[in-house]
Design an enzyme around this catalytic site. Structure first.
Site, PDB file in Angstrom:
ATOM      1  CD  GLU A 196      52.447  73.788  78.626  1.00 54.09           C
ATOM      2  OE1 GLU A 196      53.440  72.962  78.647  1.00 54.09           O
ATOM      3  OE2 GLU A 196      52.630  75.081  78.249  1.00 54.09           O
ATOM      4  CD  GLU A 234      61.822  73.288  80.159  1.00 51.44           C
ATOM      5  OE1 GLU A 234      61.007  73.531  79.113  1.00 51.44           O
ATOM      6  OE2 GLU A 234      61.225  73.510  81.381  1.00 51.44           O
ATOM      7  NE  ARG A 254      58.559  78.361  69.802  1.00 51.24           N
ATOM      8  CZ  ARG A 254      58.605  78.530  68.432  1.00 51.24           C
ATOM      9  NH1 ARG A 254      59.196  77.518  67.830  1.00 51.24           N
ATOM     10  NH2 ARG A 254      58.311  79.476  67.638  1.00 51.24           N
ATOM     11  CB  CYS A 255      57.115  74.223  77.377  1.00 50.88           C
ATOM     12  SG  CYS A 255      55.424  74.501  76.527  1.00 50.88           S
ATOM     13  CD  GLU A 306      57.847  88.163  87.855  1.00 49.59           C
ATOM     14  OE1 GLU A 306      58.887  87.493  87.852  1.00 49.59           O
ATOM     15  OE2 GLU A 306      56.776  87.692  87.716  1.00 49.59           O
ATOM     16  CE  LYS A 361      51.992  86.546  88.386  1.00 47.74           C
ATOM     17  NZ  LYS A 361      53.062  87.082  87.766  1.00 47.74           N
ATOM     18  NE  ARG A 370      51.758  79.468  68.322  1.00 49.46           N
ATOM     19  CZ  ARG A 370      52.352  78.802  69.178  1.00 49.46           C
ATOM     20  NH1 ARG A 370      53.449  78.798  69.451  1.00 49.46           N
ATOM     21  NH2 ARG A 370      51.369  77.823  69.725  1.00 49.46           N
ATOM     22  N   PRO A 385      53.463  82.799  81.547  1.00 52.28           N
ATOM     23  CG  PRO A 385      54.440  81.228  80.080  1.00 52.28           C
ATOM     24  CD  PRO A 385      53.048  81.752  80.708  1.00 52.28           C
TER      25      PRO A 385
END
Length: 482
Positions: free
Chosen positions: A256, A384, A289-290, A186, A183, A110, A158
């Site tokens: 998002e 979620e 996954r969102c 972490e 950024k 991807r 993320p």
């Protein structure tokens, strides 16, 4: 020291935050450990407030922006380098995220497409021309539009797609000619930094890209709030996204956020297809996954037949060592997340839901879980659940399905399984989401198609390579006698 301990120490990756290609030195380190076995995968030298300001100043001082062909060459070279190092990147993604190796390889494919499509867009002129003599008040002139780079962008990414989410922000920004400060999460910073290094190697001028990790108040909050930043592109939680919207000030914001995506199975559906898509949508990427299937809505006349077949299909999604090629479901991002999901399952059971398969946790491993008789107000339905959970809810008719699908605060994606075109069109029109896929999982897309949600899933601003390039630019118009 034992021989195996020496080998393990040698395999630890030591990286640093980078300001225009130069590693920072702060004496503060982030340890990145495997979610699967807890081993130390790598370390990252963290940035401080002074480094954050230096990164901003360096980007703004900058240098010449590569022209379109140069940007194309850089992104295309990065694409080639990524393929050459596919195994290295896949192993790193699996090591720091716990995603199974098959998913890591898929993610590299991807990210390759993101670089490919971004490179292609560099070679296109995306301007428009307007003739001015089309009204009685017009003149013999033409108005032209062109897109110009912004001064500086910030990208905050993320953990769930350690490479592709980074590529989806950096590549369009660079294609637009806009410098970026990244950024990354972490929890998965090693892949992000390696990708930044790859872009330098591909010929990217260092002033065009920096990558910082550090204390939130010294890095992320400064980057979000600094007035010198033109655009902040964020993918992550709803809570953080809304905080960014409140504090970012006068700049572009691309959010998002989360998803609670339904897969809606009508009684006229191809059951075999429905079962396959439900399993793929629920369990791939460990459900992180969102756009994963978070709710399986099945018409009551076929719910028993669907559930029986789905449980058998779900048994094929083996959970275990993410480095094993036979594993289909690795860990979630950490043990704390797995414990949270375990509690979500128990709360649903306490409300009357039944676990038909899975549900057992070992550290950060959570077995793919099929749950039925889930109340409509259960936490796993209304919020979620970022993991391999597959709650099944039944509905009476299309009106009921639409009401149930729209009943949460989210509005990202959806999948409809039906062979009735009239039903399909009605769902397209009436679901309050950014994407409706017919006879496909909610998350289906290609890397240059528009993508994004509404409600708590985002502000309606689309990502995807082509739309993102526009977001990382500003339109300028000019006119000339004609």
């Amino acid at each position: 020291m034992k021989e195996e301990e020496i080998i393990a120490t040698e395999n630890i990756i030591k990286l640093a935050s980078l300001i225009a290609g130069k590693p920072v030195s702060s004496g503060q380190q982030l340890n990145v450990k495997s979610p699967y076995d807890g081993r130390l995968v790598g370390t990252v030298e963290l940035a401080t407030l002074s480094h954050t300001n230096a990164a901003i100043e360096t980007a703004l001082k900058g240098g010449s922006v590569p022209n379109r062909y140069e940007r194309y060459t850089i992104l295309d070279k990065a694409r080639t380098l990524l393929l050459e190092r596919k195994e290295e990147f896949a192993q790193l993604i699996t090591a720091e995220s716990g995603l199974c190796i098959a998913e890591s390889n898929y993610e590299i494919g991807r990210a390759h497409d993101v670089l490919l499509f971004a490179a292609i867009e560099c070679l296109k002129d995306n301007g428009q021309i307007y003739s001015c003599d089309i009204s009685p008040n017009g003149k013999q002139r033409k108005i032209f539009t062109t897109y110009e780079p912004l001064k500086l962008a910030v990208a905050i990414t993320p953990f769930n797609h350690p490479l592709n989410q980074v590529a989806h922000k950096i590549a369009p920004a660079l294609a637009a000619g806009t410098p970026v400060i990244l950024k990354p999460s972490e929890k998965t910073p090693l892949t992000a930094i390696r990708f930044v290094e790859l872009l330098y190697e591909a010929g990217l001028p260092p002033h065009m890209l920096s990558v910082l990790l550090g204390d939130t108040k010294e890095v992320a909050e400064i980057l979000v709030q600094d007035a010198r930043i033109d655009v902040v592109s964020f993918t992550g939680s709803v809570a953080v996204g809304k905080m960014i919207a409140k504090t970012a000030g006068y700049k572009k914001i691309i959010l998002e956020l989360g998803g609670n995506d339904p897969l809606i199975v009508l009684e006229d559906a191809d059951l075999e297809l429905a079962v396959e898509l439900a399993a793929e949508g629920s369990f791939r990427n460990s459900g992180q996954r969102c756009t994963a299937v978070k709710r399986i809505l099945v018409q009551e006349s076929i719910v028993e037949a669907f559930t029986t077949r789905f449980v058998e299909k779900a048994k094929e999604y083996t959970c275990g060592d993410p480095a094993d090629p036979e594993t289909k479901v690795g860990t979630v991002i950490d043990e704390q997340s797995a414990i949270y999901l375990e509690n979500v399952i128990q709360k649903a059971v306490n409300q009357g839901a039944k676990v038909l398969l899975g549900g057992k946790r070992t550290g950060a491993l959570l077995e793919p879980t099929v749950i039925t008789a889930v109340p409509r107000d259960a936490q796993m339905v209304m919020q979620e659940s970022f993991g391999p959970l597959a709650p099944i809810l039944k509905f009476k008719d299309i009106d009921d399905a639409i009401e149930l699908a729209n009943s949460t605060a989210f509005g990202l994606s959806s999948g409809i399984i039906t062979n009735n075109m009239g039903h399909a069109i009605r769902f397209v029109k009436e679901l309050k989401v950014g994407t409706v896929n017919i006879n496909e999982v909610p998350g289906y897309r290609i890397e240059n198609s528009p993508f994004g949600g509404i409600k708590d899933s985002g502000l309606g601003i689309k990502e995807g390579v082509i739309e993102a390039i526009k977001c990382f630019s500003y339109m300028k118009t000019f006119s000339m006698p004609w």
